[in-house]
Design a protein around this motif. Structure first.
Motif, PDB file in Angstrom:
ATOM      1  N   ILE A  37       0.824  -1.205   0.000  1.00 11.70           N
ATOM      2  CA  ILE A  37       0.000   0.000   0.000  1.00 11.70           C
ATOM      3  C   ILE A  37       0.861   1.258   0.000  1.00 11.70           C
ATOM      4  CG2 ILE A  37      -1.668   1.312   1.381  1.00 11.70           C
ATOM      5  CD1 ILE A  37      -3.003  -1.407   2.078  1.00 11.70           C
ATOM      6  N   THR A  38       1.992   1.231   0.679  1.00  9.06           N
ATOM      7  CA  THR A  38       2.864   2.411   0.710  1.00  9.06           C
ATOM      8  C   THR A  38       3.416   2.756  -0.677  1.00  9.06           C
ATOM      9  OG1 THR A  38       4.776   1.046   1.279  1.00  9.06           O
ATOM     10  CG2 THR A  38       3.579   2.065   3.108  1.00  9.06           C
ATOM     11  N   GLN A  39       3.469   1.769  -1.572  1.00  6.74           N
ATOM     12  CA  GLN A  39       3.974   2.035  -2.917  1.00  6.74           C
ATOM     13  C   GLN A  39       3.057   2.966  -3.701  1.00  6.74           C
ATOM     14  OE1 GLN A  39       4.455  -2.143  -4.106  1.00  6.74           O
ATOM     15  NE2 GLN A  39       6.643  -1.724  -4.357  1.00  6.74           N
ATOM     16  N   ILE A  40       1.802   3.038  -3.306  1.00  2.00           N
ATOM     17  CA  ILE A  40       0.861   3.915  -4.006  1.00  2.00           C
ATOM     18  C   ILE A  40       1.301   5.366  -3.862  1.00  2.00           C
ATOM     19  CG2 ILE A  40      -1.523   4.761  -4.049  1.00  2.00           C
ATOM     20  CD1 ILE A  40      -2.332   1.891  -3.097  1.00  2.00           C
ATOM     21  N   ASN A  41       1.559   5.796  -2.632  1.00  2.00           N
ATOM     22  CA  ASN A  41       2.003   7.169  -2.397  1.00  2.00           C
ATOM     23  C   ASN A  41       3.383   7.402  -3.023  1.00  2.00           C
ATOM     24  OD1 ASN A  41       1.767   9.807  -1.312  1.00  2.00           O
ATOM     25  ND2 ASN A  41       3.047   9.199   0.401  1.00  2.00           N
ATOM     26  N   ASP A  42       4.267   6.413  -2.927  1.00  2.00           N
ATOM     27  CA  ASP A  42       5.593   6.531  -3.534  1.00  2.00           C
ATOM     28  C   ASP A  42       5.482   6.743  -5.042  1.00  2.00           C
ATOM     29  OD1 ASP A  42       6.648   6.083  -1.019  1.00  2.00           O
ATOM     30  OD2 ASP A  42       7.187   4.000  -1.413  1.00  2.00           O
ATOM     31  N   PHE A  43       4.617   5.969  -5.684  1.00  2.00           N
ATOM     32  CA  PHE A  43       4.430   6.064  -7.131  1.00  2.00           C
ATOM     33  C   PHE A  43       3.902   7.446  -7.509  1.00  2.00           C
ATOM     34  CE2 PHE A  43       2.105   5.516 -11.122  1.00  2.00           C
ATOM     35  CZ  PHE A  43       2.996   4.794 -11.885  1.00  2.00           C
ATOM     36  N   MET A  44       2.990   7.972  -6.696  1.00  2.00           N
ATOM     37  CA  MET A  44       2.440   9.296  -6.984  1.00  2.00           C
ATOM     38  C   MET A  44       3.523  10.369  -6.861  1.00  2.00           C
ATOM     39  SD  MET A  44      -0.698   8.868  -7.861  1.00  2.00           S
ATOM     40  CE  MET A  44      -1.297  10.543  -7.813  1.00  2.00           C
ATOM     41  N   PHE A  45       4.461  10.190  -5.934  1.00  2.00           N
ATOM     42  CA  PHE A  45       5.571  11.145  -5.793  1.00  2.00           C
ATOM     43  C   PHE A  45       6.456  11.065  -7.033  1.00  2.00           C
ATOM     44  CE2 PHE A  45       9.941  12.150  -4.548  1.00  2.00           C
ATOM     45  CZ  PHE A  45       9.771  13.444  -4.073  1.00  2.00           C
ATOM     46  N   CYS A  46       6.824   9.838  -7.399  1.00  2.00           N
ATOM     47  CA  CYS A  46       7.642   9.611  -8.589  1.00  2.00           C
ATOM     48  C   CYS A  46       7.494   8.147  -8.993  1.00  2.00           C
ATOM     49  CB  CYS A  46       9.106   9.928  -8.311  1.00  2.00           C
ATOM     50  SG  CYS A  46      10.190   9.490  -9.690  1.00  2.00           S
ATOM     51  N   PRO A  47       7.031   7.872 -10.196  1.00  2.00           N
ATOM     52  CA  PRO A  47       6.837   6.489 -10.627  1.00  2.00           C
ATOM     53  C   PRO A  47       8.105   5.639 -10.556  1.00  2.00           C
ATOM     54  CG  PRO A  47       5.853   7.986 -12.209  1.00  2.00           C
ATOM     55  CD  PRO A  47       6.607   8.828 -11.211  1.00  2.00           C
ATOM     56  N   TRP A  79      -2.334  15.427  -0.472  1.00  2.00           N
ATOM     57  CA  TRP A  79      -1.888  14.996  -1.789  1.00  2.00           C
ATOM     58  C   TRP A  79      -2.694  13.780  -2.247  1.00  2.00           C
ATOM     59  CZ3 TRP A  79       0.862  18.635  -3.841  1.00  2.00           C
ATOM     60  CH2 TRP A  79       1.674  19.425  -3.032  1.00  2.00           C
ATOM     61  N   PRO A  80      -2.870  13.606  -3.552  1.00  2.00           N
ATOM     62  CA  PRO A  80      -3.614  12.438  -4.048  1.00  2.00           C
ATOM     63  C   PRO A  80      -3.055  11.107  -3.529  1.00  2.00           C
ATOM     64  CG  PRO A  80      -3.310  14.011  -5.825  1.00  2.00           C
ATOM     65  CD  PRO A  80      -2.497  14.513  -4.650  1.00  2.00           C
ATOM     66  N   GLY A  81      -1.741  10.988  -3.432  1.00  2.00           N
ATOM     67  CA  GLY A  81      -1.157   9.742  -2.928  1.00  2.00           C
ATOM     68  C   GLY A  81      -1.611   9.414  -1.519  1.00  2.00           C
ATOM     69  N   PHE A  82      -1.788  10.429  -0.687  1.00  2.00           N
ATOM     70  CA  PHE A  82      -2.295  10.214   0.672  1.00  2.00           C
ATOM     71  C   PHE A  82      -3.723   9.655   0.620  1.00  2.00           C
ATOM     72  CE2 PHE A  82       0.321  13.935   2.704  1.00  2.00           C
ATOM     73  CZ  PHE A  82       1.494  13.280   2.411  1.00  2.00           C
ATOM     74  N   ARG A  83      -4.555  10.269  -0.253  1.00  2.00           N
ATOM     75  CA  ARG A  83      -5.945   9.806  -0.379  1.00  2.00           C
ATOM     76  C   ARG A  83      -5.992   8.353  -0.865  1.00  2.00           C
ATOM     77  NH1 ARG A  83      -8.756  11.534  -4.249  1.00  2.00           N
ATOM     78  NH2 ARG A  83      -7.255  12.805  -5.347  1.00  2.00           N
ATOM     79  N   TYR A  84      -5.224   8.055  -1.906  1.00  2.00           N
ATOM     80  CA  TYR A  84      -5.241   6.702  -2.464  1.00  2.00           C
ATOM     81  C   TYR A  84      -4.755   5.668  -1.455  1.00  2.00           C
ATOM     82  CZ  TYR A  84      -6.094   8.847  -7.036  1.00  2.00           C
ATOM     83  OH  TYR A  84      -6.631   9.545  -8.085  1.00  2.00           O
ATOM     84  N   GLN A  85      -3.796   6.056  -0.642  1.00  2.00           N
ATOM     85  CA  GLN A  85      -3.307   5.167   0.406  1.00  2.00           C
ATOM     86  C   GLN A  85      -4.442   4.852   1.395  1.00  2.00           C
ATOM     87  OE1 GLN A  85       0.220   6.829   2.185  1.00  2.00           O
ATOM     88  NE2 GLN A  85       0.744   4.941   3.238  1.00  2.00           N
TER      89      GLN A  85
END
Length: 188
Positions: free
Chosen positions: A7-17, A99-105
């Motif tokens: 799940i943490t990879q979702i926010n990481d990906f949003m920061f930088c793929p 940030w969107p990554g926070f929401r998706y997480q």
């Protein structure tokens, strides 16, 4: 069988793929201290009470609990879930924006909890640094579709895919020394 995503990879990906790839390179070759900069170390310290299970002893609160979604092939840990109220809280050291990554997480964690039989009624981000809370609306159909499209992009990402550089992000990226597209002008 599709492999699971953390799940943490979702926010990481949003920061930088590209960060997921670089994280795996480092994780498999050096200690975390070699690639965790100060913000990551502060963030880990902020999670100490959750990770050690000493935030609370109340039985109606889940903390640091492993969750898994078979529908989305996701796994990870939640920070805090208040069983009686259905409130799911993700703690961050410092939140300057939702940030969107926070929401998706949070969406991923809530989907996993629902699959596990819990009723999630509210989502919240908590900024430990300033003790502020940010309520996040539960995902509707449009947000669920965006989430599913994001998971597709994560699972099908290649380092050779077209990549938009964001110098403001790149300058603070802990993987910039490995990145072949790191903009030199970000140093200026």
């Amino acid at each position: 069988m599709e492999t699971y995503l953390m799940i943490t990879q979702i926010n990481d990906f949003m920061f930088c793929p590209r960060s997921i790839y670089f994280h795996d390179v480092y994780r498999n070759s050096v200690s975390e201290d070699a690639y965790h900069a100060t913000p990551q170390k502060i963030g880990r310290a902020a999670h100490h009470t959750i990770d050690e299970g000493i935030y609370t002893t109340k039985k109606d609160i889940l903390m640091g609990t492993a969750v898994y979604s078979s529908q989305y092939c996701l796994m990870g840990r939640i920070d805090i879930f208040y069983i009686l109220t259905g409130l799911l809280v993700e703690r961050k050291y410092s939140i300057t924006a939702v940030w969107p990554g926070f929401r998706y997480q949070l969406y991923a964690q809530s989907f996993a909890l629902k699959e596990m039989g819990y009723s999630v009624t509210a989502l919240r981000l908590h900024s430990s640094k300033d003790n502020k809370n940010y309520d996040v609306p539960l995902p509707g159909d449009a947000e669920k579709k965006e989430f599913e499209e994001l998971l597709y992009r994560i699972r099908h990402f290649s380092l050779s895919d077209p990549f938009s550089i964001n110098p403001r992000k790149c300058i603070s990226c802990i993987y910039k020394d490995l990145c072949d597209v790191y903009p030199e002008e970000a140093e200026e």
